[in-house]
Design a protein around this motif. Structure first.
Motif, PDB file in Angstrom:
ATOM      1  N   SER A  27       8.960  19.441 -21.184  1.00 48.67           N
ATOM      2  CA  SER A  27       9.660  18.631 -20.183  1.00 48.67           C
ATOM      3  C   SER A  27      11.109  19.070 -20.152  1.00 48.67           C
ATOM      4  CB  SER A  27       9.594  17.140 -20.514  1.00 48.67           C
ATOM      5  OG  SER A  27      10.553  16.804 -21.498  1.00 48.67           O
ATOM      6  N   GLN A  75       4.325   6.995 -22.358  1.00 47.93           N
ATOM      7  CA  GLN A  75       5.420   7.800 -22.925  1.00 47.93           C
ATOM      8  C   GLN A  75       6.442   6.883 -23.587  1.00 47.93           C
ATOM      9  OE1 GLN A  75       6.874   9.634 -19.349  1.00 47.93           O
ATOM     10  NE2 GLN A  75       5.463  11.371 -19.508  1.00 47.93           N
ATOM     11  N   ALA A  96      -0.392  19.372 -20.477  1.00 45.78           N
ATOM     12  CA  ALA A  96       0.008  18.287 -19.572  1.00 45.78           C
ATOM     13  C   ALA A  96      -1.064  18.040 -18.518  1.00 45.78           C
ATOM     14  CB  ALA A  96       1.338  18.620 -18.897  1.00 45.78           C
ATOM     15  N   ASP A 145       6.764  19.931 -15.699  1.00 45.80           N
ATOM     16  CA  ASP A 145       7.847  19.160 -16.320  1.00 45.80           C
ATOM     17  C   ASP A 145       7.329  17.741 -16.477  1.00 45.80           C
ATOM     18  OD1 ASP A 145      10.103  17.842 -17.074  1.00 45.80           O
ATOM     19  OD2 ASP A 145      11.366  18.580 -15.439  1.00 45.80           O
ATOM     20  N   GLN A 146       6.872  17.414 -17.697  1.00 46.27           N
ATOM     21  CA  GLN A 146       6.125  16.166 -17.869  1.00 46.27           C
ATOM     22  C   GLN A 146       7.028  14.939 -17.995  1.00 46.27           C
ATOM     23  OE1 GLN A 146       4.724  14.411 -21.169  1.00 46.27           O
ATOM     24  NE2 GLN A 146       6.523  14.985 -22.371  1.00 46.27           N
ATOM     25  N   TYR A 147       8.339  15.131 -17.936  1.00 53.82           N
ATOM     26  CA  TYR A 147       9.234  13.971 -17.924  1.00 53.82           C
ATOM     27  C   TYR A 147      10.601  14.358 -17.386  1.00 53.82           C
ATOM     28  CZ  TYR A 147      11.765   9.789 -18.911  1.00 53.82           C
ATOM     29  OH  TYR A 147      12.517   8.646 -18.755  1.00 53.82           O
ATOM     30  N   CYS A 148      10.909  13.880 -16.193  1.00 47.80           N
ATOM     31  CA  CYS A 148      12.255  14.091 -15.663  1.00 47.80           C
ATOM     32  C   CYS A 148      12.577  12.968 -14.694  1.00 47.80           C
ATOM     33  CB  CYS A 148      12.374  15.447 -14.968  1.00 47.80           C
ATOM     34  SG  CYS A 148      11.398  15.592 -13.456  1.00 47.80           S
ATOM     35  N   GLY A 156      10.973  18.535 -24.949  1.00 49.27           N
ATOM     36  CA  GLY A 156      11.809  18.691 -23.826  1.00 49.27           C
ATOM     37  C   GLY A 156      13.292  18.529 -23.962  1.00 49.27           C
ATOM     38  N   ASP A 188       6.639  15.671 -27.141  1.00 49.04           N
ATOM     39  CA  ASP A 188       7.452  16.259 -26.084  1.00 49.04           C
ATOM     40  C   ASP A 188       8.356  17.341 -26.678  1.00 49.04           C
ATOM     41  OD1 ASP A 188       8.861  16.430 -23.582  1.00 49.04           O
ATOM     42  OD2 ASP A 188      10.435  15.190 -24.452  1.00 49.04           O
ATOM     43  N   HIS A 228      17.489  20.414 -14.580  1.00 48.26           N
ATOM     44  CA  HIS A 228      16.107  20.896 -14.465  1.00 48.26           C
ATOM     45  C   HIS A 228      16.070  22.417 -14.672  1.00 48.26           C
ATOM     46  CE1 HIS A 228      16.129  17.064 -12.220  1.00 48.26           C
ATOM     47  NE2 HIS A 228      14.855  16.960 -12.525  1.00 48.26           N
ATOM     48  N   TYR A 283       6.539  18.391 -11.094  1.00 49.65           N
ATOM     49  CA  TYR A 283       7.484  17.435 -11.673  1.00 49.65           C
ATOM     50  C   TYR A 283       6.796  16.088 -11.867  1.00 49.65           C
ATOM     51  CZ  TYR A 283      11.145  20.638  -9.973  1.00 49.65           C
ATOM     52  OH  TYR A 283      11.941  21.722  -9.742  1.00 49.65           O
TER      53      TYR A 283
END
Lengths: 368, 368, 368
Positions: free
Chosen positions: B310, B220, B361, B9-12, B281, B279, B320, B95
C-alpha cells in the motif's frame, strides 16, 4: 566525500585526570553491573574494537594493537599528554560538557584547552538539587535555593540535562506538580535524607524538569539504555509523549539523548513535535562497526534539521575519539551511499551532514 | 530485474482538489503537532527528498529540483492536471481508497479516472458511526441505524478500516461487548456529544469492530505510528493478540496497517495467525531512502502470501507516486539481492514480488 | 574466509522418527495457530526457502527444487537415513538437546549417533514438575520429589531451561517465593489438576526457577517470540531485569534464548550483567535470507564472549541444517565485512567467530 569541518559534541563528559592501568581502563569501556564474566574481557566489545582501531595511531602505534601495548604507551605519555593528543585528534570543535557526574573529571575549561576547541557547560538537574539539599536547612530554604540555583545556572550553561527517566522511568505525570505537593515531597525527602542522598522522588523530579522548562534553555532528557541499576523498559522515549505535549509551545526545546534501542521512537517524536530533537550520539560509541546502520535508523523518521551529533563520552578521551570518528564515517557511508544510489544528490547530502554535525546544535543552543 | 506489472494499493486516501502553495504543500508531507521548528523545513525529511527525486520528472522537471520550482510548475499545470500526470506515473493499477477522512479529497471514482486505474472503496468505521450519531435521535435508533449502515457499506466496499487503536490504544478488551453494555455506552456518548463529536468510547469502538467482523469483509486495523494526538506506545500490534485470537476461525481476515516501528511484530502475527495479513505500505513513504531495509524487516517473519502493498498516501498524489516507486525499488533491491547472493532463485523472487504487489490483495479483497 | 571448525548447538530438540508427507512436513516449518491461510503455503517463508536452498543437495537433489520432489526423495531414503545425511551435513559437532517437548523425538543419544557428534541433555523445568505432580500424592511429597528431581537432573544435564516467560510472561516477581507461599500454590494446583495438566502458576514457576538457580547449572530462559498461545509483548527480556539482578553473584549463569524481535534488548542485558548470555540462534532459522542482519544486531551490544550459537531446531533435521548453515554464512558475511571495511582485523574476526560458534558454549556449559 561528505565533509563536516565542524563537529559540535552536544553531549559529553570530561575525562579522568588519573593514570589508568589495563583493568581500570577496561572498566571505563562499558557500563556494567559487575566485573567482566570469567574468561571474557570488555575489550571484546564493539567499543573496545573501535578504540583499538582509531586510538593507537593518535599515540604513534599501529591500529588494532594489543590493549596492553596501548596502555603501556598511554602511561608512557601520561594521562594529560595522551588526552591532549586524543582530543585534538578527534576532530571535535565544540564540546558541550555535562558536569554533573562524580569523579576526577576535567571540566569544560580543561576540555577546551586540552582539545584546542570551544567548550560550554551543561548542568545536570538532579545533582544540582542534591547539592542544594546538602546545604539547605528547611523545606522553604531548599525550594528557594533550588529555584535560585536553576536560575543562576541558566545564566551560564547552554542546556540542562535530566536523568529523571533513568531514576524513575519516563512515565512521569506530565503536568507540573502543585506547590503543596512539592513542599510535601521536599519535606519527606529532606527528613529521610543523609548528605549526598540521591533524588529519586517523582514529584521533585518533575518539579526540577518544570523549573528547567521555565528557564527557556534546551532541556536534554536521557532515554533508552541507561545506567546500571535501572530498567531499560521504563526508558522508552514514547513514554514521554504526554510530557512533550504538555511542554509544546512554551519556547523550550527538548533534546532526547541516547534513545537506543528505541532510537526509531526518538526519531518519530522529533518528527511529530516541533520542539523535540533527536540525539545521534552515544549509541554509535556502543555499537561500533554497526554505527552506520544505527545512524541510518535515526535518519528514517527524524527531520534532518532535528538530529544532533554527540559522543556521550565519559572518562576516557578515547570515547570522544571513537564517537567522532564513528559518526563521521557512518554519516559519510550512509549519506554517500544514498548519493551513489541516486536517491539523494550530493549537495543535499553535504548540507544535511553539516546540519547534523554542527549547524543544528549551533541553532538549538545559540552557539556563536 | 524483478517485475511487477500490477500494483494494488490496498490502502490509500484521495488527493486534495485545491491548489497548493509552498507552505500548504509542505504541511501535507508529514503528520506533525505544529509547524516546522524555526530554521527547519519538512522538505528536509525522507519523504520530502523522495518527492523531490521521483515527482519533478513526471511534471517535466529535473529530479531533485528546488521545492519552490516544483510548486511553481505544479500550479502552472493546475492541481487537476498535475494530479493526473502524477497518478498515471505512479504505476498503480488499483486503488483501494479509505473515504473516511475529512477534507476536499477525491473519491474512488475520481481516483480511477485521474489515475487511469481501478478503484474501490474502504469504509472507515468511526466516521460512519459519527455520521449515524449525527442523525439518530435515540439510543435504539442509533444502534439500529449503525447496524444497517455497516451492513449497507459491506455491500459495496471491499473492506472496513478502524482507527480504534489510535484513538484508544490497541489493548482493547478482546471479546464483543454485551448488548446492555453497548446500550449504556451509546446512551452516555450520545447524551454528551455535539454534532461531529469523535467516537473514542472503548465499548463502542469494540462494538464497531465486531459489527465489521460479522460482515465478513476484511478488516484493516491501524497500528504503529499513528496520528498526532495519540501515543505510539499504545499502538504496538502485539497488543491486539487477544482480539486476533478471539476472531480466529470466523472467516474474516484482519489486515494490520502501517506497523512501523513495530512492523516486525506485525510480521510475526501474520506468521502465527492464518487470518492476519501485514501491510508493507506507509512506512516506506515515511522512510524514503531506507525503504528497502524496512521492507526487508517485514519479509523476515511474514509469510510471503501474507504481505500486502500500500502507499497509505493522503492528500498529495506525490505520496502515491513515492509510495509506489519506493516499494518497487525496494522490492527489486531486496529480492534481487537475495537472488544475487544465491539465497533465492529468480523464479521464486519474481513470484513473491507479484504476490506482494498485487496477487495477495486480489485474493484477500476478492478483486477481479 | 572466517572458519569455525567446531559448532556447539547450545539449544535444540530432537528430530521426528516418523515419515512425513508434504502436509505434515510443512506444518513443522513454523509455529502457527492454525493451518496456512487459503492460497498460501508455509514453504513461502524464509524458513521454507532456506530449507529448499540448503537441504536438497544433502539428499542428492539440486538446490531450490520443488517441495514435492524433495519430500519424495526424503521418503525414498526414509526418515532415518535422510536424518543421518542431514545432521551429518549440518556441520554441528555438539548438540545440547532439550528433551522436554512431547512427540516422537530422538533423544541426545540418537542425535549423537545419527549426527556423528557429541550430544548432552538440557532438562526443561516445567514438564519435570508436571511429571512429578503426576506421581505425587500430597503437597509434601510433590515438593520433596520435585527438589530431588531437580537435584538428580543436575547431576547429568548440562543446563536447565524454562518457559516460564512464555507461560506467564517474564514480569515475574524477582525474589524466590517463601515456603508457605509455595505450599499453598502447590496445594491449589494439585487439587485442581488432572494428570498431564500444565504448570502455569507463577509462584510454582518462580519456585522452579530458584531451584534451578540453586543447582548452579546454567539456566536457559525463553524470551522473545514464543509459542502459539502466548503473547509476545509479555516476553521482552528486559522484563527479566529484576530477576537477573536478584540472581547476580550466585554463581549461576542465565542464557536468554531466542530474543527476537527483542534481541537488541537481550544483547544489552548480556553487556550489563556478568552472568547473562545471549543466544544467537533460533531467530536465524526464522529469518533466513535476513540472518546476517539479525546476527549483526546481536553483535551491537553483546560482548563477544557472551554470545552463543544455537539452532533452536525442533522435529525436522532440516532445521538443524539451516540453523547451522545460516549461522555460518551470516557470521562470515558480518565479520568478514567488517574486516573488509577495515573496522576489524582478520585475527580478531577469526577469534570472535570461534568464541560464538563453540568456545563460549564450552566454557559456560563446562564441555570437554
Amino acid at each position: 566525500m561528505i565533509e563536516t569541518p565542524f563537529l559540535v559534541d552536544q553531549y559529553c563528559h570530561g575525562v579522568l585526570r588519573t593514570e589508568l592501568g589495563l583493568g581500570t581502563f577496561e572498566a571505563q569501556l562499558s557500563r556494567t553491573e559487575g566485573p567482566p564474566a570469567p574468561g571474557t574481557t570488555l575489550f571484546d566489545t564493539q567499543t573496545g574494537f573501535a578504540v583499538r582501531r582509531w586510538c593507537p595511531p593518535l599515540l604513534g602505534l599501529e591500529p588494532h594493537c594489543a590493549p596492553a601495548r596501548y596502555l603501556a604507551r598511554r602511561r608512557e605519555l601520561g594521562a594529560l599528554e595522551a588526552g591532549r593528543r586524543l582530543l585534538r585528534g578527534s576532530g571535535i570543535t565544540t564540546y558541550l560538557v555535562d558536569t554533573g557526574l562524580p569523579g576526577d573529571l576535567t571540566g569544560p575549561g580543561e576540555m577546551a584547552s586540552a582539545g584546542d576547541a570551544e567548550a560550554r557547560e551543561i548542568v545536570r538537574l538532579e545533582p544540582l538539587a542534591e547539592q542544594v539539599a546538602d546545604t539547605s536547612g528547611t523545606v522553604e530554604s531548599f525550594l528557594a535555593n533550588l529555584a535560585e540555583s536553576v536560575h543562576g545556572a541558566a545564566a551560564t550553561a547552554v542546556a540542562f540535562t535530566s536523568v529523571a527517566g533513568l531514576r524513575h522511568g519516563l512515565a512521569l505525570a506530565p503536568e507540573p506538580p502543585g506547590p503543596g505537593e512539592v513542599r510535601g515531597a521536599a519535606g519527606r525527602w529532606l527528613a529521610g535524607r543523609r548528605v549526598g542522598g540521591a533524588l529519586t522522588d517523582p514529584v521533585l523530579l518533575r518539579h526540577l524538569l518544570w523549573n528547567a522548562v521555565a528557564s527557556g534553555l534546551p532541556l536534554q532528557l536521557h532515554a533508552g539504555l541507561g545506567e546500571p541499576g535501572y530498567r531499560a523498559d521504563r526508558t522508552d522515549p514514547v513514554l514521554l509523549t504526554d510530557f512533550i505535549r504538555a511542554t509544546a509551545g512554551l519556547g523550550t526545546d527538548l533534546v532526547l539523548l541516547h534513545g537506543y534501542p528505541y532510537h526509531r521512537h526518538t526519531a518519530h517524536l522529533a518528527g511529530v513535535f516541533p520542539h523535540v530533537y533527536a540525539d545521534s550520539g552515544a549509541a554509535l560509541v556502543r555499537t561500533g562497526a554497526r554505527a552506520a546502520t544505527v545512524l541510518a535508523e535515526i535518519l528514517e523518521l527524524a527531520p534532518f534539521g532535528k538530529i544532533l551529533f554527540s559522543t556521550g563520552a565519559h572518562g576516557l578521551p578515547e570515547l570522544h575519539v571513537i564517537g567522532a570518528r564513528l559518526f563521521r564515517e557512518a554519516l559519510s557511508r550512509v549519506l554517500g551511499g544514498w548519493v551513489a544510489e541516486g536517491a539523494w544528490v550530493r549537495a543535499d547530502a553535504q548540507r544535511v551532514a553539516r546540519l547534523i554535525a554542527a549547524d543544528n546544535a549551533r541553532r538549538v543552543y545559540g552557539l556563536g
